[in-house]
Write a protein that holds these residues in place. Sequence first.
Motif, PDB file in Angstrom:
ATOM      1  N   SER A 140       0.830  -1.203   0.000  1.00 45.11           N
ATOM      2  CA  SER A 140       0.000   0.000   0.000  1.00 45.11           C
ATOM      3  C   SER A 140       0.867   1.257   0.000  1.00 45.11           C
ATOM      4  O   SER A 140       1.900   1.313   0.656  1.00 45.11           O
ATOM      5  CB  SER A 140      -0.901   0.001   1.250  1.00 45.11           C
ATOM      6  OG  SER A 140      -1.504   1.253   1.424  1.00 45.11           O
ATOM      7  N   ASP A 141       0.429   2.261  -0.727  1.00 45.87           N
ATOM      8  CA  ASP A 141       1.115   3.545  -0.722  1.00 45.87           C
ATOM      9  C   ASP A 141       1.016   4.223   0.637  1.00 45.87           C
ATOM     10  O   ASP A 141       1.751   5.167   0.927  1.00 45.87           O
ATOM     11  CB  ASP A 141       0.518   4.473  -1.791  1.00 45.87           C
ATOM     12  CG  ASP A 141       0.800   3.980  -3.207  1.00 45.87           C
ATOM     13  OD1 ASP A 141       1.776   3.224  -3.370  1.00 45.87           O
ATOM     14  OD2 ASP A 141       0.039   4.338  -4.122  1.00 45.87           O
ATOM     15  N   LEU A 142       0.119   3.744   1.490  1.00 46.41           N
ATOM     16  CA  LEU A 142      -0.057   4.328   2.808  1.00 46.41           C
ATOM     17  C   LEU A 142       1.020   3.882   3.784  1.00 46.41           C
ATOM     18  O   LEU A 142       1.070   4.334   4.917  1.00 46.41           O
ATOM     19  CB  LEU A 142      -1.425   3.925   3.381  1.00 46.41           C
ATOM     20  CG  LEU A 142      -2.651   4.264   2.544  1.00 46.41           C
ATOM     21  CD1 LEU A 142      -3.897   3.736   3.225  1.00 46.41           C
ATOM     22  CD2 LEU A 142      -2.756   5.755   2.350  1.00 46.41           C
ATOM     23  N   GLU A 171      -4.395   7.089  11.327  1.00 43.76           N
ATOM     24  CA  GLU A 171      -4.959   7.010   9.982  1.00 43.76           C
ATOM     25  C   GLU A 171      -3.946   7.367   8.895  1.00 43.76           C
ATOM     26  O   GLU A 171      -4.171   7.082   7.717  1.00 43.76           O
ATOM     27  CB  GLU A 171      -6.170   7.950   9.869  1.00 43.76           C
ATOM     28  CG  GLU A 171      -7.358   7.530  10.709  1.00 43.76           C
ATOM     29  CD  GLU A 171      -7.944   6.207  10.252  1.00 43.76           C
ATOM     30  OE1 GLU A 171      -8.094   6.000   9.034  1.00 43.76           O
ATOM     31  OE2 GLU A 171      -8.230   5.375  11.128  1.00 43.76           O
ATOM     32  N   GLN A 210      -7.685   8.438   3.028  1.00 41.36           N
ATOM     33  CA  GLN A 210      -7.939   7.997   1.659  1.00 41.36           C
ATOM     34  C   GLN A 210      -9.436   8.009   1.351  1.00 41.36           C
ATOM     35  O   GLN A 210     -10.270   7.843   2.254  1.00 41.36           O
ATOM     36  CB  GLN A 210      -7.383   6.588   1.459  1.00 41.36           C
ATOM     37  CG  GLN A 210      -5.883   6.473   1.688  1.00 41.36           C
ATOM     38  CD  GLN A 210      -5.087   7.285   0.698  1.00 41.36           C
ATOM     39  OE1 GLN A 210      -5.201   7.098  -0.512  1.00 41.36           O
ATOM     40  NE2 GLN A 210      -4.272   8.205   1.206  1.00 41.36           N
ATOM     41  N   ASP A 219     -11.385   5.874   0.197  1.00 43.08           N
ATOM     42  CA  ASP A 219     -12.131   4.648   0.496  1.00 43.08           C
ATOM     43  C   ASP A 219     -12.065   4.261   1.968  1.00 43.08           C
ATOM     44  O   ASP A 219     -12.458   3.163   2.340  1.00 43.08           O
ATOM     45  CB  ASP A 219     -11.607   3.489  -0.361  1.00 43.08           C
ATOM     46  CG  ASP A 219     -10.141   3.161  -0.079  1.00 43.08           C
ATOM     47  OD1 ASP A 219      -9.449   3.990   0.562  1.00 43.08           O
ATOM     48  OD2 ASP A 219      -9.686   2.079  -0.502  1.00 43.08           O
ATOM     49  N   ARG A 220     -11.566   5.173   2.816  1.00 46.59           N
ATOM     50  CA  ARG A 220     -11.499   4.901   4.242  1.00 46.59           C
ATOM     51  C   ARG A 220     -12.619   5.627   4.983  1.00 46.59           C
ATOM     52  O   ARG A 220     -13.318   6.489   4.429  1.00 46.59           O
ATOM     53  CB  ARG A 220     -10.134   5.306   4.812  1.00 46.59           C
ATOM     54  CG  ARG A 220      -8.942   4.699   4.083  1.00 46.59           C
ATOM     55  CD  ARG A 220      -8.908   3.193   4.196  1.00 46.59           C
ATOM     56  NE  ARG A 220      -8.697   2.752   5.563  1.00 46.59           N
ATOM     57  CZ  ARG A 220      -8.811   1.484   5.959  1.00 46.59           C
ATOM     58  NH1 ARG A 220      -9.171   0.538   5.083  1.00 46.59           N
ATOM     59  NH2 ARG A 220      -8.576   1.148   7.200  1.00 46.59           N
ATOM     60  N   LYS A 244     -13.303   9.757   5.172  1.00 44.41           N
ATOM     61  CA  LYS A 244     -13.633  10.343   3.874  1.00 44.41           C
ATOM     62  C   LYS A 244     -14.979   9.834   3.365  1.00 44.41           C
ATOM     63  O   LYS A 244     -15.725  10.568   2.702  1.00 44.41           O
ATOM     64  CB  LYS A 244     -12.532  10.020   2.865  1.00 44.41           C
ATOM     65  CG  LYS A 244     -11.214  10.739   3.131  1.00 44.41           C
ATOM     66  CD  LYS A 244     -11.342  12.244   2.892  1.00 44.41           C
ATOM     67  CE  LYS A 244     -10.004  12.944   2.949  1.00 44.41           C
ATOM     68  NZ  LYS A 244     -10.108  14.404   2.733  1.00 44.41           N
TER      69      LYS A 244
END
Length: 558
Positions: free
Chosen positions: A69-71, A305, A309, A311-312, A315
């Motif tokens: 993940s980019d996170l 967090e 994002q 899709d989280r 948001k």
Amino acid sequence: MSDPRALSIGILGSAYTLSQDGFKNVTIITKDLKPGGVWSDERVYPGLLLNNVYGEFRFSPQPSLAAKSDLKRLSGFEMRNYMQTFADSYLQGTIRYGLRILAVTRPNGTSSGWNVQVEDMITKEHQSLKFDKIVLCTGGCSEPYIPEEISPESAKNASFKGQIFHSSQFRTQLDKLEAEGNHASAFGEVVIVGGGKSAQDIAAYLANKGVKVSVVFETADAFLAVSSPLPDAIRRSRFLSILSPHSSLNSHLERFLHTTFLGSKITHFIWNQIISGSFNAAGVTEDSPLRNTHDAFWGVRINDEGVPQPDRFHKLVKAKKITVIAPARVASYSSDGESVILNNGGKLKGDTVFLATGYTSSWHPIFDERTASEIGLNRHPPEHSLIKTEDEWNDYVSLANPPAAHPSGEQWASSIYRGIVPAKNLLNRDFAINGAVFTTNNGYAFEVTAHWISSYFLSDRNLKLSSSPEEALAHADRNSAWLRKRYPDMLLWANESYSSNLAFWTWPQMIDELLGDMGLNIYRSGGNWLTWPFRVIELKEIETLKQEREELRLKTNS
């Protein structure tokens, strides 16, 4: 060694450390069929991410997996795979899967050794196993807690027609739908009770599948969020830990921040900026129900967090794909058979209700009252004479204006010395706990704890311990007094098997104490008088603990 509910970081790390230290016939008992614990096959689902900074959930012998993940967050599936790889690489033949622990007791008429009664999950056959020593690693997220007023039994009495599940059953229910050829929409309209991370994760998953979902809570977890990733020098250093006071202030900087007027102002200014910045980064407006959160400074219910994002959870709420009703509480089920009743008198339709209502102690099902009393496992109300111990920290200016809380006499005191050993059983050296300390860096904390436990079991002369059970209990009582001062009412919220110590941001200070007990170096990240708070803490710092302990043992015995 036993772990009846979850094969996780604490138990795997403890088993590895004890095996490396020469203990023979180390055995892990788990009802799971594979490693994983919280991230086991029956719990993880797509979109589930760890709540910790990348690299904090791992073992020093095995490098972290590369986060896809980019996170920079490992997914639940990635963490499960990491645990399985570790077990396969280092613990072959050690783990007995599919065994539910029914009871842990002393052999009749003895004060040493342990009988462990188990049930085979498949054959239902019962066995009695014998061990010399036990490390209890059941943690605090395995025995679901369901309030009576919203239990399935209460729903049945109200003729509620919908489905009711605890959040821990979410993955199982997804699998059931898939086996039946159904989509998540088969849940119908979903009501989720609770504001913690599991409630938020389930809500986000369902909303991303197009399910109509409502979340009801009085107070949600606080959260940290940023518009761009924080540098490691802030998020993976001692920076946040020194902004959170510990029971002992061991540096000039910490004493300045927490015992002076100016330092306290700086401390709370930074925390206020962190929280307001988190709301802004997540797009949480002043009138949003998402503002009903626990206090990030005064509590331990905080999620990381990172960069929010689309899709989280937060948001999705902003995009009106998740309905949040707060502050409110689901009080009961409606007699109309299709709604829940809120404590404000309102109704909310629900075809499926997920109860993200937390967990109760994992110790009570396996220890009868006699055994728990004999070893001093259970917590206790604080003695009136000891409540004044909280006055020891009256010079902490940063704690001068706490939120309203129950009287200290109504809160709990742990009986666990260092969060590891029941004080009453201290001199037997045959029982320890790894995983009952609430911390943000389980990998580092539980690995150091495993070394402490091994030194304790080996009766290392260099391990500094209380001299008697009474002294150990006084130490535990003092720590409980500190926790009542530092985290008002948190001891009423946290279940017993996850509250022997609340070393949330201050886990580095707790680790310093454990390393100091073992006579080992502290402040291992290095740095000078100016840079030490910003040095990144890495697991490689503790890769040599076994060798260091062996050298000390040789010196002590020579």
